[in-house]
Design a protein around this motif. Sequence first.
Motif, PDB file in Angstrom:
ATOM      1  N   ARG A 454      40.079  66.995   0.912  1.00  0.00           N
ATOM      2  CA  ARG A 454      39.264  66.635   2.081  1.00  0.00           C
ATOM      3  C   ARG A 454      39.917  65.516   2.882  1.00  0.00           C
ATOM      4  NH1 ARG A 454      32.877  66.325   0.449  1.00  0.00           N
ATOM      5  NH2 ARG A 454      32.757  68.201  -0.847  1.00  0.00           N
ATOM      6  N   ASP A 458      40.836  65.744   6.750  1.00  0.00           N
ATOM      7  CA  ASP A 458      40.200  64.822   7.695  1.00  0.00           C
ATOM      8  C   ASP A 458      41.239  64.006   8.450  1.00  0.00           C
ATOM      9  OD1 ASP A 458      38.826  61.945   8.230  1.00  0.00           O
ATOM     10  OD2 ASP A 458      37.318  63.537   8.312  1.00  0.00           O
ATOM     11  N   THR A 476      39.978  55.945   7.348  1.00  0.00           N
ATOM     12  CA  THR A 476      39.806  57.344   6.921  1.00  0.00           C
ATOM     13  C   THR A 476      39.519  57.436   5.429  1.00  0.00           C
ATOM     14  OG1 THR A 476      41.369  58.014   8.659  1.00  0.00           O
ATOM     15  CG2 THR A 476      40.882  59.617   6.928  1.00  0.00           C
ATOM     16  N   VAL A 480      35.921  59.067   4.150  1.00  0.00           N
ATOM     17  CA  VAL A 480      35.884  60.293   3.355  1.00  0.00           C
ATOM     18  C   VAL A 480      35.332  60.008   1.962  1.00  0.00           C
ATOM     19  CG1 VAL A 480      37.288  62.130   2.351  1.00  0.00           C
ATOM     20  CG2 VAL A 480      37.778  61.306   4.656  1.00  0.00           C
TER      21      VAL A 480
END
Length: 498
Positions: A454, A458, A476, A480
């Motif tokens: 993921r 992302d 980030t 996440v």
Amino acid sequence: MKVQQFLDHHGIKENPFGQEDAQSDHVFKEFCLNGTHHPVWDKIFSNPANPSTSVVFGEKGAGKTAIRMQMIEQLQKHNAQHPENRVFVIEYDDFNPFLDCFRERYSGRNRRPERLLSHWRLWDHMDAILSLGVTQLIGEMIEPDNTEENNIRSVTKAQINSLTHLEKRDLLLLAAFYDHSLDMPAVQRWNRLRKRLKFSYWKTEWERGLGFLVTIVTVALVFYLGNWKDFQKWWIWLIMFAGWTPWLWKQLTLMWKSWRVSREVRVFDHLSNALRKILSRIERRELAGQPIPCRDRSDDRYELLTKFQTILKKMGFENIVILVDRVDEPHLVNGSAERMRDLLWPMFDNKLLKHPGVAFKLLLPSDVVYYLQREEKEFYERSRLDKQNLITSLDWTGESLYDVASDRIRACTADHKTDISIRDMFDESISEQELIAQFAQLRVPRHLFKFLYRLLVDHCNRYTVDNPSWKINRETLHKVMSLFQRDLEAFDRGMGTG
């Protein structure tokens, strides 16, 4: 920005975190099978020359199936290096066929899974294990060319010929009771084994021969001394019936035994008539006093297991390792902790777990630890888990997960670089210790792989192909992680997929 573009920049030819299940993970199978082990690997695996039982509890995704695959790989290497001291491996990880047959024995409310599994007993496990082992061995004996690569489990003609007459009889008995293969009819497969063993059965035909002899002599005397009307006399038929009485008695006795075996062996289907035909080709004196699994007890199974071990030793297998895994997957269990408990608890018997020459590797879900901790004194005295190399939690530290992620990245580089790690993908402001602390929250490798997949997606979605960024920043990472932790909490409550 594409994920593969990001990976190519770091010299990675494929996504290391695209797979979540060890059985379908080719990266693990090709590159990590021998090098990436859990910190307690040595205690679980032990010494293959003298294996011991281990009982391991781990949550979903902790790597139980991966450990099973690693043990198989290591045992195969041991067998290749020690052909005279091999280990016979039985993978007891597909319960569905056994549970389906077991369910057919019950009707009404007892067929419900929550009730059905409460009837499962220790000897049902032993029947299933013996069925897997005997079927595997006989398959190798009657089809020696269809063995595994490198002949790891091959059985040579010289080894078969080294069996004594009594050992051949024991193997044929085991085949009669436990050889369960759909490749060919049971009688035909048993006869092929009998011919392979050069085990004659002409002595078992004396009752049939007596019946034919009495019939032929009686008919001949009637026609010689009288005429066909004498067949209307009852004593003529009585004489012929008397000649067939020993054969009829033997067949009725064997049919009764066969029916009882088919009734008590509940984990696969026995055809009573086929079993009768097989047993009729073993002399009556050879059958007398032999263990037959026709009662609801484990004594006969232990004796048959001992016979099986004796035969395996002649084939070069000094020990047996039984790998138990995927207990939560059968459709009748369906992930229920109570049903797993009902299925597993009969196996927790110290006599079985410490049987000489047999080592169990039980890779079990952590869901049942709750019930384990609430058992009475009698359970612990019977199971003696303190002697079974018990691991109640297959924990992964942040450091070990960091190493797993780095190993997978190195495996996916074009030339398997050793100077690259997961840290190289992140911004310089993110330290190694910070990554380790983040990974520690994920607990198990499966969650780590999902999270990193993921995270890569992302990160790449934030940039274009023409204006890429080759480092994942802190914002980030934390965003996440926050979203993934929310999904993970829902998964722990049974409300999500993780």
